[in-house]
Design an enzyme around this catalytic site. Structure first.
Site, PDB file in Angstrom:
ATOM      1  CB  SER A 128      -0.963  -0.042   1.196  1.00  0.00           C
ATOM      2  OG  SER A 128      -1.932   0.972   1.113  1.00  0.00           O
ATOM      3  CG  ASP A 199      -6.995  -2.596  -2.907  1.00  0.00           C
ATOM      4  OD1 ASP A 199      -7.618  -1.891  -2.102  1.00  0.00           O
ATOM      5  OD2 ASP A 199      -5.755  -2.743  -2.875  1.00  0.00           O
ATOM      6  CG  HIS A 232      -5.821  -2.318   0.846  1.00  0.00           C
ATOM      7  ND1 HIS A 232      -5.136  -1.951  -0.296  1.00  0.00           N
ATOM      8  CD2 HIS A 232      -5.220  -1.647   1.865  1.00  0.00           C
ATOM      9  CE1 HIS A 232      -4.180  -1.085   0.023  1.00  0.00           C
ATOM     10  NE2 HIS A 232      -4.219  -0.888   1.320  1.00  0.00           N
TER      11      HIS A 232
END
Length: 260
Positions: A128, A199, A232
């Site tokens: 991320s 995601d 995610h």
């Protein structure tokens, strides 16, 4: 995030803020030390959580360095403090990039790698926001300097980004064109991007656009992998592919003797 936003100008100024980085956890190699990878966590996380996962993966020849980002006000959270490598206003293509924070984070990463032996290959990876920082570091390596003009000193052999994006995507073209050797460094740097199609934090399209942006900038060894149904977070299949890719690109010894 800036895929289509204005190009950021680089100057020679140094960072004016002092960033207090958190605890760094080191996962020592279980076999012959052949490579060192700095792994960067996501927003609100810390180095310890990723070190626990990296401790379990079958790459005995890698030393993992897992730093923790500074705790700082994050605009995305209304100014509420969180561990963050840089400030984020919003997750959109036209959001401004925090070059000062990115430079400070990338400099911290390079400093962590600066004491590694000359015969050890080094890389940067992350998840991320950590992936964004890793990709930013890879771009800085290619142009040989940070946005503030200070030299980038680490010699990277691999960059991995999971569920992330390339910050300042538009500015790199001009930077790469104006520096001797930059195109060669970009062409030779292997980059792996992985992203879940489900995601809901960092959209899959940002990972895909980052892959295209890197390729268009002259990064010739870019691999992009998509995962249906993945949100995610990471899954064993993704980490297995990261392991195989790192073993190949870093030339790691996968024989049983590597554990001796």
């Amino acid at each position: 995030m800036s895929f289509t936003g204005p190009s950021m100008a680089s100057g020679g100024k140094t960072a004016s803020k002092a960033f207090d980085f958190g605890k760094t956890v080191v996962v020592k190699p279980k076999g012959k030390h052949q490579a060192t990878v700095v792994w960067l966590h996501g927003l609100g996380d810390n180095g310890s959580s990723w070190s626990q996962l990296l401790e379990t993966i079958p790459l005995p020849n890698i030393k993992w360095i897992c730093p923790t980002a500074p705790t700082r006000p994050v605009t995305l959270f209304g100014g509420f403090p969180s561990t963050a490598w840089f400030d984020v206003e919003e997750l959109s293509e036209d959001a401004p990039d925090d070059l000062e924070g990115l430079d400070a984070a990338a400099t911290h990463v390079a400093n962590l790698l600066s004491t590694e032996p000359a015969d050890i290959k080094v890389g940067i990876g992350g998840f991320s926001m950590g992936a964004a920082t890793a990709l930013y570091s890879g771009a800085c390596f290619s142009v040989g300097k940070y946005a503030n003009g200070n030299p980038f000193t680490s010699n990277l052999s691999a960059v991995v980004g999971l569920s992330g994006w390339l910050p300042c995507a538009k500015r790199w073209g001009k930077e790469l064109e104006g520096v001797d050797g930059a195109a060669d460094r970009a062409a030779a740097l292997p980059i792996l991007l992985c992203h879940g199609k489900a995601d809901d934090v960092v959209s899959h399209k940002y990972g895909e656009k980052s892959s295209h942006a890197l390729s268009s900038l002259g990064f010739k060894d870019v691999t992009f992998k998509s995962y249906s149904g993945l949100g995610h977070y990471t899954i064993p299949q993704e980490m297995d592919e990261v392991c195989a890719w790192l073993s190949s690109k870093l030339g790691l010894d996968t024989s049983s003797s590597s554990l001796k």
